[in-house]
Design an enzyme around this catalytic site. Sequence first.
Site, PDB file in Angstrom:
ATOM      1  N   GLY A 176       0.835  -1.202   0.000  1.00 15.01           N
ATOM      2  CA  GLY A 176       0.000   0.000   0.000  1.00 15.01           C
ATOM      3  C   GLY A 176       0.864   1.244   0.000  1.00 15.01           C
ATOM      4  O   GLY A 176       1.187   1.795  -1.058  1.00 15.01           O
ATOM      5  N   TRP A 202      -8.132  -2.551  -3.524  1.00 14.80           N
ATOM      6  CA  TRP A 202      -8.708  -1.209  -3.314  1.00 14.80           C
ATOM      7  C   TRP A 202      -8.892  -0.432  -4.612  1.00 14.80           C
ATOM      8  O   TRP A 202      -8.668   0.784  -4.620  1.00 14.80           O
ATOM      9  CB  TRP A 202      -7.818  -0.335  -2.418  1.00 14.80           C
ATOM     10  CG  TRP A 202      -7.342  -0.893  -1.148  1.00 14.80           C
ATOM     11  CD1 TRP A 202      -6.040  -1.110  -0.802  1.00 14.80           C
ATOM     12  CD2 TRP A 202      -8.127  -1.251  -0.007  1.00 14.80           C
ATOM     13  NE1 TRP A 202      -5.969  -1.591   0.475  1.00 14.80           N
ATOM     14  CE2 TRP A 202      -7.240  -1.691   0.983  1.00 14.80           C
ATOM     15  CE3 TRP A 202      -9.509  -1.251   0.257  1.00 14.80           C
ATOM     16  CZ2 TRP A 202      -7.675  -2.136   2.225  1.00 14.80           C
ATOM     17  CZ3 TRP A 202      -9.941  -1.693   1.493  1.00 14.80           C
ATOM     18  CH2 TRP A 202      -9.023  -2.121   2.454  1.00 14.80           C
ATOM     19  N   GLY A 236      -2.816  13.630  -8.364  1.00 12.84           N
ATOM     20  CA  GLY A 236      -4.005  13.067  -7.715  1.00 12.84           C
ATOM     21  C   GLY A 236      -4.242  13.666  -6.341  1.00 12.84           C
ATOM     22  O   GLY A 236      -5.399  13.812  -5.905  1.00 12.84           O
ATOM     23  N   ARG A 237      -3.168  14.017  -5.660  1.00 13.35           N
ATOM     24  CA  ARG A 237      -3.312  14.588  -4.307  1.00 13.35           C
ATOM     25  C   ARG A 237      -4.016  15.940  -4.330  1.00 13.35           C
ATOM     26  O   ARG A 237      -4.715  16.285  -3.381  1.00 13.35           O
ATOM     27  CB  ARG A 237      -1.930  14.685  -3.652  1.00 13.35           C
ATOM     28  CG  ARG A 237      -1.484  13.320  -3.180  1.00 13.35           C
ATOM     29  CD  ARG A 237      -0.044  13.204  -2.811  1.00 13.35           C
ATOM     30  NE  ARG A 237       0.229  11.777  -2.599  1.00 13.35           N
ATOM     31  CZ  ARG A 237       1.422  11.211  -2.634  1.00 13.35           C
ATOM     32  NH1 ARG A 237       2.494  11.942  -2.858  1.00 13.35           N
ATOM     33  NH2 ARG A 237       1.545   9.911  -2.430  1.00 13.35           N
ATOM     34  N   ARG A 290     -31.705  25.739  15.296  1.00 15.09           N
ATOM     35  CA  ARG A 290     -31.925  24.987  16.543  1.00 15.09           C
ATOM     36  C   ARG A 290     -31.906  25.915  17.758  1.00 15.09           C
ATOM     37  O   ARG A 290     -30.957  26.666  17.950  1.00 15.09           O
ATOM     38  CB  ARG A 290     -30.812  23.933  16.669  1.00 15.09           C
ATOM     39  CG  ARG A 290     -30.822  23.160  17.956  1.00 15.09           C
ATOM     40  CD  ARG A 290     -31.963  22.169  18.005  1.00 15.09           C
ATOM     41  NE  ARG A 290     -31.876  21.289  19.158  1.00 15.09           N
ATOM     42  CZ  ARG A 290     -32.833  20.443  19.516  1.00 15.09           C
ATOM     43  NH1 ARG A 290     -33.947  20.367  18.782  1.00 15.09           N
ATOM     44  NH2 ARG A 290     -32.680  19.677  20.560  1.00 15.09           N
ATOM     45  N   GLY A 350     -27.321  15.252  19.048  1.00 11.68           N
ATOM     46  CA  GLY A 350     -27.746  13.878  18.740  1.00 11.68           C
ATOM     47  C   GLY A 350     -28.232  13.718  17.311  1.00 11.68           C
ATOM     48  O   GLY A 350     -28.091  12.649  16.707  1.00 11.68           O
ATOM     49  N   GLU A 369      -4.504   7.760  -1.802  1.00 16.09           N
ATOM     50  CA  GLU A 369      -3.499   8.562  -2.539  1.00 16.09           C
ATOM     51  C   GLU A 369      -2.377   8.998  -1.594  1.00 16.09           C
ATOM     52  O   GLU A 369      -1.841  10.096  -1.702  1.00 16.09           O
ATOM     53  CB  GLU A 369      -4.165   9.744  -3.244  1.00 16.09           C
ATOM     54  CG  GLU A 369      -5.288   9.240  -4.125  1.00 16.09           C
ATOM     55  CD  GLU A 369      -5.353   9.798  -5.519  1.00 16.09           C
ATOM     56  OE1 GLU A 369      -4.531  10.650  -5.854  1.00 16.09           O
ATOM     57  OE2 GLU A 369      -6.235   9.339  -6.256  1.00 16.09           O
ATOM     58  N   GLY A 370      -2.024   8.103  -0.691  1.00 17.76           N
ATOM     59  CA  GLY A 370      -0.974   8.344   0.301  1.00 17.76           C
ATOM     60  C   GLY A 370      -1.585   8.801   1.612  1.00 17.76           C
ATOM     61  O   GLY A 370      -2.294   9.807   1.658  1.00 17.76           O
ATOM     62  N   SER A 385      -1.764  10.294   5.540  1.00 18.46           N
ATOM     63  CA  SER A 385      -1.188  11.528   6.102  1.00 18.46           C
ATOM     64  C   SER A 385       0.279  11.318   6.468  1.00 18.46           C
ATOM     65  O   SER A 385       1.108  12.222   6.301  1.00 18.46           O
ATOM     66  CB  SER A 385      -1.972  11.955   7.350  1.00 18.46           C
ATOM     67  OG  SER A 385      -3.231  12.468   6.982  1.00 18.46           O
TER      68      SER A 385
HETATM   69  C1  LIG Z   1     -11.740   3.594  -0.522  1.00 19.96           C
HETATM   70  C2  LIG Z   1     -10.348   3.395  -1.047  1.00 19.96           C
HETATM   71  C3  LIG Z   1     -10.105   3.584  -2.388  1.00 19.96           C
HETATM   72  C4  LIG Z   1      -8.823   3.382  -2.897  1.00 19.96           C
HETATM   73  N1  LIG Z   1      -8.614   3.509  -4.248  1.00 19.96           N
HETATM   74  C5  LIG Z   1      -7.421   3.133  -4.775  1.00 19.96           C
HETATM   75  C6  LIG Z   1      -7.242   3.080  -6.197  1.00 19.96           C
HETATM   76  O1  LIG Z   1      -8.142   3.417  -6.981  1.00 19.96           O
HETATM   77  N2  LIG Z   1      -6.050   2.624  -6.671  1.00 19.96           N
HETATM   78  C7  LIG Z   1      -5.037   2.248  -5.854  1.00 19.96           C
HETATM   79  O2  LIG Z   1      -3.982   1.859  -6.363  1.00 19.96           O
HETATM   80  N3  LIG Z   1      -5.178   2.285  -4.489  1.00 19.96           N
HETATM   81  C8  LIG Z   1      -6.340   2.724  -3.945  1.00 19.96           C
HETATM   82  N4  LIG Z   1      -6.513   2.756  -2.576  1.00 19.96           N
HETATM   83  C9  LIG Z   1      -5.417   2.294  -1.724  1.00 19.96           C
HETATM   84  C10 LIG Z   1      -4.794   3.372  -0.862  1.00 19.96           C
HETATM   85  O3  LIG Z   1      -4.011   4.234  -1.646  1.00 19.96           O
HETATM   86  C11 LIG Z   1      -4.010   2.669   0.264  1.00 19.96           C
HETATM   87  O4  LIG Z   1      -4.979   2.143   1.167  1.00 19.96           O
HETATM   88  C12 LIG Z   1      -3.045   3.577   0.978  1.00 19.96           C
HETATM   89  O5  LIG Z   1      -1.991   3.930   0.144  1.00 19.96           O
HETATM   90  C13 LIG Z   1      -2.486   2.925   2.249  1.00 19.96           C
HETATM   91  O6  LIG Z   1      -2.030   1.625   2.010  1.00 19.96           O
HETATM   92  P1  LIG Z   1      -2.516   0.441   2.996  1.00 19.96           P
HETATM   93  O7  LIG Z   1      -3.974   0.521   3.114  1.00 19.96           O
HETATM   94  O8  LIG Z   1      -1.902  -0.810   2.515  1.00 19.96           O
HETATM   95  O9  LIG Z   1      -1.895   0.842   4.411  1.00 19.96           O
HETATM   96  P2  LIG Z   1      -0.401   0.550   4.911  1.00 19.96           P
HETATM   97  O10 LIG Z   1       0.581   1.006   3.900  1.00 19.96           O
HETATM   98  O11 LIG Z   1      -0.306  -0.853   5.393  1.00 19.96           O
HETATM   99  O12 LIG Z   1      -0.308   1.535   6.166  1.00 19.96           O
HETATM  100  C14 LIG Z   1      -0.813   1.205   7.458  1.00 19.96           C
HETATM  101  C15 LIG Z   1      -0.404   2.330   8.404  1.00 19.96           C
HETATM  102  O13 LIG Z   1       1.051   2.413   8.470  1.00 19.96           O
HETATM  103  C16 LIG Z   1       1.464   3.722   8.157  1.00 19.96           C
HETATM  104  N5  LIG Z   1       2.762   3.698   7.448  1.00 19.96           N
HETATM  105  C17 LIG Z   1       3.105   2.907   6.409  1.00 19.96           C
HETATM  106  N6  LIG Z   1       4.365   3.193   6.026  1.00 19.96           N
HETATM  107  C18 LIG Z   1       4.810   4.194   6.825  1.00 19.96           C
HETATM  108  C19 LIG Z   1       6.024   4.943   6.931  1.00 19.96           C
HETATM  109  N7  LIG Z   1       7.047   4.733   6.079  1.00 19.96           N
HETATM  110  N8  LIG Z   1       6.124   5.905   7.873  1.00 19.96           N
HETATM  111  C20 LIG Z   1       5.085   6.144   8.711  1.00 19.96           C
HETATM  112  N9  LIG Z   1       3.905   5.474   8.681  1.00 19.96           N
HETATM  113  C21 LIG Z   1       3.777   4.519   7.737  1.00 19.96           C
HETATM  114  C22 LIG Z   1       0.361   4.282   7.259  1.00 19.96           C
HETATM  115  O14 LIG Z   1       0.381   5.695   7.245  1.00 19.96           O
HETATM  116  C23 LIG Z   1      -0.876   3.711   7.937  1.00 19.96           C
HETATM  117  O15 LIG Z   1      -1.227   4.496   9.040  1.00 19.96           O
HETATM  118  C24 LIG Z   1      -7.767   3.011  -2.036  1.00 19.96           C
HETATM  119  C25 LIG Z   1      -8.034   2.839  -0.673  1.00 19.96           C
HETATM  120  C26 LIG Z   1      -9.292   3.026  -0.172  1.00 19.96           C
HETATM  121  C27 LIG Z   1      -9.543   2.801   1.305  1.00 19.96           C
END
Ligand SMILES: Cc1cc2nc3c(=O)[nH]c(=O)nc-3n(C[C@H](O)[C@H](O)[C@H](O)COP(=O)(O)OP(=O)(O)OC[C@H]3O[C@@H](n4cnc5c(N)ncnc54)[C@H](O)[C@@H]3O)c2cc1C
Length: 380
Positions: free
Chosen positions: A131, A156, A243-244, A269, A341, A364-365, A367
């Site tokens: 991810g 995703w 994208g961001r 209200r 509520g 898209e990355g 926070s």
């Molecule tokens: C509704 C939805 C739509 C999406 N659409 C797309 C899409 O169209 N195409 C696509 O390719 N992806 C898509 N995504 C994927 C999305 O970009 C990823 O979920 C996101 O990049 C995070 O990856 P992960 O979920 O595997 O979390 P992980 O990478 O496993 O992260 C888990 C936690 O660890 C933290 N973390 C990870 N690495 C570090 C680091 N180096 N330093 C500090 N903290 C870190 C993260 O910030 C997070 O809090 C989508 C996700 C959702 C939920």
Amino acid sequence: MDFELNETQLLIQKTARDFVERTLLPVAAELDKTERFPRAELQALADLGMMGVNLPTALGGAEAGVVSYSLAMSEVARGCASTAVTMAVTNMVGEVINAFGTDAQREAHIPKLTSGEYAAGSFALSEPEAGSDPGSMRTVARRDGDSFVLDGPKQWITSGSHAGVFVVWARTGELSAGTKAISCFLVEGGADGLRIGKHEDKLGLRASNTVSLSFEGVRVPASALLGEMNGGFKIAMMALDGGRIGIASQAIGIATAALGEAVAYAKDRKQFGKPIGDYQAIQWMLADSKTELDAARMLTLRAAWLKEQGGLFSKEAAMAKLFASEACGKIVDRCLQVHGGYGYVKEFAIERHYRDARVTRIYEGTSEIQRVVIARNVLR
Ligand SMILES: Cc1cc2nc3c(=O)[nH]c(=O)nc-3n(C[C@H](O)[C@H](O)[C@H](O)COP(=O)(O)OP(=O)(O)OC[C@H]3O[C@@H](n4cnc5c(N)ncnc54)[C@H](O)[C@@H]3O)c2cc1C
């Protein structure tokens, strides 16, 4: 320095705003409740040029620039965040193909994205085990004569069940080569061996389609390679920078909707014999929200402007996305509090905005990843 929008930007903003008032707001709650994919609404947006706001008119786009795109995205997200994310990814896919594609690739796909012939475009980067760190992806593309054969999972993927074209990243060398052995491919919807997985049951963005994909021997011609062999990671990073700006704009739209609801509620209200908006506690929540919202807008429009000028904007886009998505989270939370509520039940739109807002801090990355990008730039 000029804070005024130009004529084109005002026109795009007004066009999107009118569409939202007339078409999207009346169905937004129903879309959320029923999880209906907004096919008709997306077609109407395509008819208004919203599926290629920053794409050339010769390819069916509006050629109105990145600031216009940001404004349009915020408007659409104010109406329905699910429709907005579908529009955001489709615009992003069109822009990637336009920036890195051959003439043949552009002509084959962009007019179908901008016209709505393709219900959507999809961006397939994330995997179950990759991810935040897409450089560790496992999906592979193996050269076989005049073709590439793709195998592996994606996770995703927004609009994956509906996309006419997927931009797909796959490994084209050893895992040990990391980001240097990743390439990018265009895969058409319905390709043999492309399996669509289950539709995710999400907290928010209920009307957007999010699925896993499985590439099982998907054969594409060598001409489906987008950009250079092993040059895919750079394409992904550049696409995400743009994208961001879209997701920051989406967060602004959600927060604008939430604040609008809270202001109306605070005036209406009454408790202890007067409108709750007369109490300083409520006023401060609204004042902080309005200030943060405007700050988010400034950061986002600056990033959009920089991209439009052709300058470097990676840090500014990450700052905009980080600030706007975190501000959006705080704003929807305060605005729900203003509702008491009634904010906790589906009768009021704030409940949907609260749920829709959350993902803007993740996709898209996350926070945390935005902070990595910003810090890397600051320390350079
Ligand atoms: C509704 C939805 C739509 C999406 N659409 C797309 C899409 O169209 N195409 C696509 O390719 N992806 C898509 N995504 C994927 C999305 O970009 C990823 O979920 C996101 O990049 C995070 O990856 P992960 O979920 O595997 O979390 P992980 O990478 O496993 O992260 C888990 C936690 O660890 C933290 N973390 C990870 N690495 C570090 C680091 N180096 N330093 C500090 N903290 C870190 C993260 O910030 C997070 O809090 C989508 C996700 C959702 C939920």
